[in-house]
Design an enzyme around this catalytic site. Structure first.
Site, PDB file in Angstrom:
ATOM      1  CB  CYS A   1      -5.263  10.784   2.941  1.00 48.64           C
ATOM      2  SG  CYS A   1      -4.305  12.211   2.398  1.00 48.64           S
TER       3      CYS A   1
ATOM      4  CB  CYS B   1       2.926  11.166   2.341  1.00 54.69           C
ATOM      5  SG  CYS B   1       1.931   9.682   2.658  1.00 54.69           S
TER       6      CYS B   1
END
Length: 276
Positions: A75, A219
């Site tokens: 991530c 993201c």
């Protein structure tokens, strides 16, 4: 048992960050789901867990859990918050930090004004390493999903990404097509789905449907994946500004075999304690 945590975000992609170095913690899938609930829990897109290093040459191990309780490999926005968290909490006194993830190593560099640069590693295009069911690597793939026929690029940034170019992200069917593509049969571990609008050779707009989460405000790995796909197709230059609903990231990639660098903010919101 009381657990200390911090709430942080990177461009609105928000996290519960927990120090697993100085306190013993364990989170079951059900507990994570309850904590992630924005009405009855803390509310977050992902839970980030800081652990002692598995490799003595590194500083920490970095684990990521989605709001549905599933553990994922990487991530990017979380990596920036991870770096700022360990510095804020005094777990390290250096601005350069080396960590391991489920898919390898990444290096983090704290910059000024809450900015963090992350070496996201070398993107993987080989289908078996994504993973993606295909006989060989291609720059684009034609996929059929229910009533849709989709032209997309596919890459791993430590986690799998499918990038679809659209005329306008404002009109992109992120929730509907994103949910369909996330579970497409050719992605055995599911996939993050990016909808990319080309602005010019140095800027794109992007919305991302994250697997196990849904659409998020930002993201990091999705921004890297979109930039890499655009560069590999000859549509973008080596340094790209990615405009997401939550703000902007800068992505730099020099080409095959080279690592991707992502620079963006990491914000600390508050500290808290919760009974588990």
């Amino acid at each position: 048992m009381l657990i200390d945590f911090s709430k942080m975000h990177g461009l609105g992609n928000d996290f519960m960050v927990v120090d697993g170095v100085t306190q013993k913690v364990f989170f079951s899938n059900d507990v994570i789901k309850k904590l992630a609930d924005r009405h009855f829990g803390i509310g977050f897109d992902q839970l980030l867990l800081v652990e002692p290093p598995y490799d003595p040459e590194l500083d920490f191990h970095y684990r990521i859990f989605n709001a549905d309780g599933s553990e994922v490999e990487q991530c990017g926005n979380g990596a920036r918050c991870f770096a700022r968290f360990v510095r804020l909490k005094g777990l390290i006194n250096r601005d350069r930090i080396a960590v391991s993830t489920a898919r390898g190593r990444i290096s983090l560099q704290l910059e000024g004004e809450n900015q963090v640069t992350v070496n996201m590693g070398v993107p993987q295009f080989e289908p078996g390493k994504i993973p993606f069911r295909a006989q060989k690597a291609e720059k684009t793939y034609l996929l059929r999903a229910q009533e849709h026929t989709v032209m997309c690029g596919v890459v791993s940034m430590g986690n799998p990404h499918c990038v679809i170019e659209v005329p306008s992200v404002a009109d992109a069917p992120v929730e509907t097509l994103g949910a369909i593509m996330e579970r497409h049969e050719r992605f055995p571990e599911r996939v993050n789905v990016g909808f990319m609008e080309m602005v010019n050779a140095t800027e794109i707009r992007l919305r991302v449907f994250e697997r196990g989460v849904g659409e998020t405000l930002a993201c990091g790995t999705g921004a890297c994946a979109a930039a890499v796909i655009g560069i590999s197709q000859g549509k973008l230059k080596e340094r790209v500004t990615v405009s997401l609903p939550g703000g902007k990231l800068t992505i730099a990639w020099k080409g095959p075999g080279q690592p991707v660098y992502m620079t963006g903010p990491a914000e600390h919101v508050f500290d808290g304690q919760i009974e588990l």
